[in-house]
Design an enzyme around this catalytic site. Structure first.
Site, short mmCIF file in Angstrom:
data_model
loop_
_atom_site.label_atom_id
_atom_site.label_comp_id
_atom_site.label_asym_id
_atom_site.label_seq_id
_atom_site.Cartn_x
_atom_site.Cartn_y
_atom_site.Cartn_z
N HIS A 1 -3.52 12.51 -26.53
CA HIS A 1 -3.78 11.12 -26.14
C HIS A 1 -4.57 10.39 -27.22
CE1 HIS A 1 -3.21 11.96 -21.56
NE2 HIS A 1 -2.07 11.85 -22.20
N ARG B 1 0.81 -1.23 0.00
CA ARG B 1 0.00 0.00 0.00
C ARG B 1 0.85 1.28 0.00
NH1 ARG B 1 -2.76 -3.60 3.32
NH2 ARG B 1 -4.80 -4.21 2.53
N LYS C 1 1.70 11.53 -9.93
CA LYS C 1 0.85 10.64 -10.71
C LYS C 1 1.63 9.41 -11.14
CE LYS C 1 -2.62 13.50 -13.06
NZ LYS C 1 -3.08 13.95 -14.41
N LYS D 1 5.01 23.33 -12.75
CA LYS D 1 4.31 22.10 -12.34
C LYS D 1 4.28 21.98 -10.83
CE LYS D 1 3.37 17.37 -13.42
NZ LYS D 1 3.62 16.20 -14.28
N HIS E 1 5.35 11.09 -27.08
CA HIS E 1 4.34 11.84 -26.35
C HIS E 1 4.46 13.34 -26.63
CE1 HIS E 1 1.60 12.99 -23.16
NE2 HIS E 1 2.53 13.75 -22.60
N ARG F 1 -5.09 21.61 -11.22
CA ARG F 1 -4.14 20.74 -11.90
C ARG F 1 -4.57 20.40 -13.33
NH1 ARG F 1 -0.69 15.74 -9.37
NH2 ARG F 1 0.34 15.11 -11.30
N GLU G 1 -5.94 16.52 -8.88
CA GLU G 1 -6.60 17.05 -10.07
C GLU G 1 -8.07 17.36 -9.81
OE1 GLU G 1 -5.13 16.09 -14.34
OE2 GLU G 1 -6.86 14.80 -13.96
N GLU H 1 6.49 19.79 -23.68
CA GLU H 1 5.95 19.97 -22.33
C GLU H 1 6.47 21.25 -21.70
OE1 GLU H 1 3.62 18.49 -20.71
OE2 GLU H 1 3.31 16.55 -21.68
N ASN I 1 -3.09 19.58 -18.37
CA ASN I 1 -3.53 18.73 -19.48
C ASN I 1 -3.67 19.51 -20.78
OD1 ASN I 1 -3.77 16.23 -18.07
ND2 ASN I 1 -5.65 16.98 -17.13
N HIS J 1 -3.46 17.83 -24.17
CA HIS J 1 -3.35 16.38 -23.96
C HIS J 1 -4.57 15.59 -24.42
CE1 HIS J 1 0.24 17.44 -21.88
NE2 HIS J 1 0.46 16.24 -21.44
#
Length: 554
Positions: free
Chosen positions: A446, A314, A336, A421, A458, A435, A431, A378, A439, A442
């Site tokens: 994606h 965990r 993330k 960031k 990417h 946040r 998010e 980015e 994106n 994106h």
């Protein structure tokens, strides 16, 4: 250490309430040197107080007096120097700070206003101090970050703790000759200049951590693994076997049992089978809660290894060591983690902040040019949503310095992108709101990646995605034509794609409909009203989507 022989040992900059004087007194006492304060010097020369100068002569005359005082102190004082909050705004002062060890003491509005209330009147914070502080920081933060060689957060910490961290920056290891910012003077040709100290950018939140940017940072990895970890899983792709072995030796010499584990490269690593293989290895080697995972590689490696660390028992300690530009400014920072499924990219994952992120810029020297270029997408994204100075740095020479590993401009771009960031994820880890601006570009990116079977880089997909978002914003009445042209010009100057040549609009629409940002089957796009002013466009009309598609279709 990067200060001049006759100048101050250390210069503290930051807004009112950051604690420059208190921290400066502690640091000076430890070093056995005097502390000088530019506000006190102005008051001495003018024969009256700073608030009185503002009241009777105005801010303009105060800034002239302040610059004269700072120039004098930079040439005459050899101890610790604390600058007034606005001193760095003078272009002459900015230039004069080059080559010195400058620490930016950063602080949030709540802590700053509370300290200012205790310390007396500050002319620029009168009225609504919180609102004024936030407006002041919006204007000044890029300057603080540009002139500083290191950033230290002071909010919620004792002055003694902050002073100790400031002192540690003076003792940072020096192993390369890259200056901290583009404002630093060029190294002499007769002998190499000492490297700028590593820059530490703190990501705040419930579990704060530092992103360290610099050169020769293996020792930072060992420190972040921590004294309690007896076992370390070092995850890396095949191409980094040599780098992994050097890091393994460093950790093993310090008494850690290191298990190296090679994983597939790029997106091929982000599968459940690869994760399960890591779980099996952790079980076989009896990894416990105090042990650690070190992720060495690009963004795909840190995404996958982070998910392994998040799910084993965990959650165990994670240290990210990104070796690509994309990993440094994006994937490795923010907490993330995730893997891909047949349904889409990063749909399975968790939020698991690392113990720290080590961005060793030496790794960029061997990064393929096409990967460096893709990572810059980015960086540009951060400029478009939050820090226009990033765009100016790229535009200044048509992107040449940004594409050159080891250049001071590239280092500044990395630091600025990480700082953007860090500010966003520190305020919104999961998010829930802010946040989402990260994106930008994106949703369409994606869709390209999924449609192309993840064969596109990417960053290349994000570049096209940002142009799509700009065209969509223009079609929806948000962004003007000049803003759209600037997107294309900046990206094309770096050799990034701005069009998608395949006639696969139905596939792209289907992929966007399954994106994580969809709410109740309604498409959502982060768009811009202007550079630095992101917003969310919900449920764009079909004709707006088709207009954006027509504009990016090659």
């Amino acid at each position: 250490m990067a200060h001049s022989r006759t100048g101050p040992r250390l210069i503290l900059v930051g807004p009112p309430g950051a604690g420059k004087t208190t921290v400066g007194e502690l640091v000076a006492a430890t070093l056995g040197v005097p502390l000088r304060d530019s506000d006190a010097e102005v008051e001495r020369l003018a024969g009256t107080s700073v608030p009185e100068i503002f009241r009777t002569r105005g801010e303009g005359e105060f800034r002239v007096l302040e610059h004269d005082a700072v120039t004098r102190l930079l040439s005459e004082h050899d101890g610790v120097l604390a600058l007034g909050g606005g001193a760095v705004l003078h272009p002459g002062t900015q230039a004069a700070l080059a080559g010195h060890h400058v620490v930016f003491l950063d602080v949030d509005a709540d802590h700053a206003v509370a300290r200012v209330a205790r310390s007396g009147a500050r002319p620029l914070l009168e009225g609504d101090p919180t609102a004024r502080f936030e407006a002041l920081m919006t204007a000044r933060r890029p300057v603080y970050e540009r002139v500083a060689t290191v950033r230290v957060v002071t909010g919620g910490r004792t002055a003694e703790d902050v002073a100790a961290e400031v002192l540690r920056t003076l003792a940072a290891p020096v192993t390369s000759a890259a200056p901290a910012t583009s404002a630093a003077p060029a190294a002499p040709t007769t002998s190499p200049a000492p490297a700028a100290p590593a820059t530490r950018i703190t990501v705040s939140g419930a579990a704060p951590y530092d992103v360290v940017v610099g050169h020769g940072l293996d020792r930072e990895v060992l420190d972040l693994v921590g004294p309690d970890a007896s076992r370390v899983l070092l995850v890396h792709p095949a191409a980094l076997a040599g780098r992994a072995e050097a890091l393994r030796t460093e950790l093993a010499t310090a008494g850690r049992t290191v298990v190296t584990h090679e994983v597939p490269d790029a997106e091929s690593a982000k599968t459940l089978d690869v994760v399960a293989g890591c779980w099996d290895l952790l079980g076989e080697r009896r990894f416990g809660r105090d042990d650690a995972v070190v992720a060495l590689g690009g963004g795909a490696t840190t995404d996958m290894a982070g998910f392994v660390a998040a799910t084993w028992l965990r959650g165990i300690r994670l240290v990210n060591v990104p070796t690509t530009l994309l990993g440094m400014v994006d994937a490795a920072v923010g907490g993330k983690t995730g893997i891909n499924t047949a349904a889409g990219k990063n749909l399975v994952g968790s939020f698991h902040p690392p113990a720290g992120v080590v961005c060793d810029l030496d790794a960029l020297q061997t990064l393929p040019a096409e990967d460096l270029r893709a990572g810059l997408a980015e960086v540009v994204k951060c400029g478009l949503i939050a820090d226009e100075e990033i765009l100016r740095l790229v535009e200044a020479d048509g992107g040449a310095a940004a594409l050159r590993p080891g250049s001071p401009v590239l280092r500044e771009l990395v630091e600025r992108a990480v700082a953007v960031k860090a500010r966003v994820v520190g305020a919104d880890l999961r998010e829930a709101g802010l946040r989402e601006i990260l994106n930008y570009g994106h949703t369409f990116a994606h869709a390209i990646e999924r449609t192309e079977g993840y064969t596109w880089r990417h960053g290349d997909a994000v570049a096209v995605g940002m142009v799509f978002a700009a065209e969509l914003a223009h079609a929806a009445g948000h962004l003007d034509e000049t803003g759209v042209r600037r997107h294309r010009a900046v990206l094309e100057s770096l050799g990034l794609p701005t069009a998608y040549g395949e006639d696969r609009w139905p596939d792209l629409l289907d992929a966007m409909a399954s994106d994580k940002k969809v709410r109740g089957s309604t498409l959502r796009f982060v768009v811009l009203d202007a550079v630095g002013r992101p917003t969310v466009l919900r449920g764009p009309a079909p004709e707006q989507l088709e207009a954006a598609w027509a504009a990016v279709r090659g």
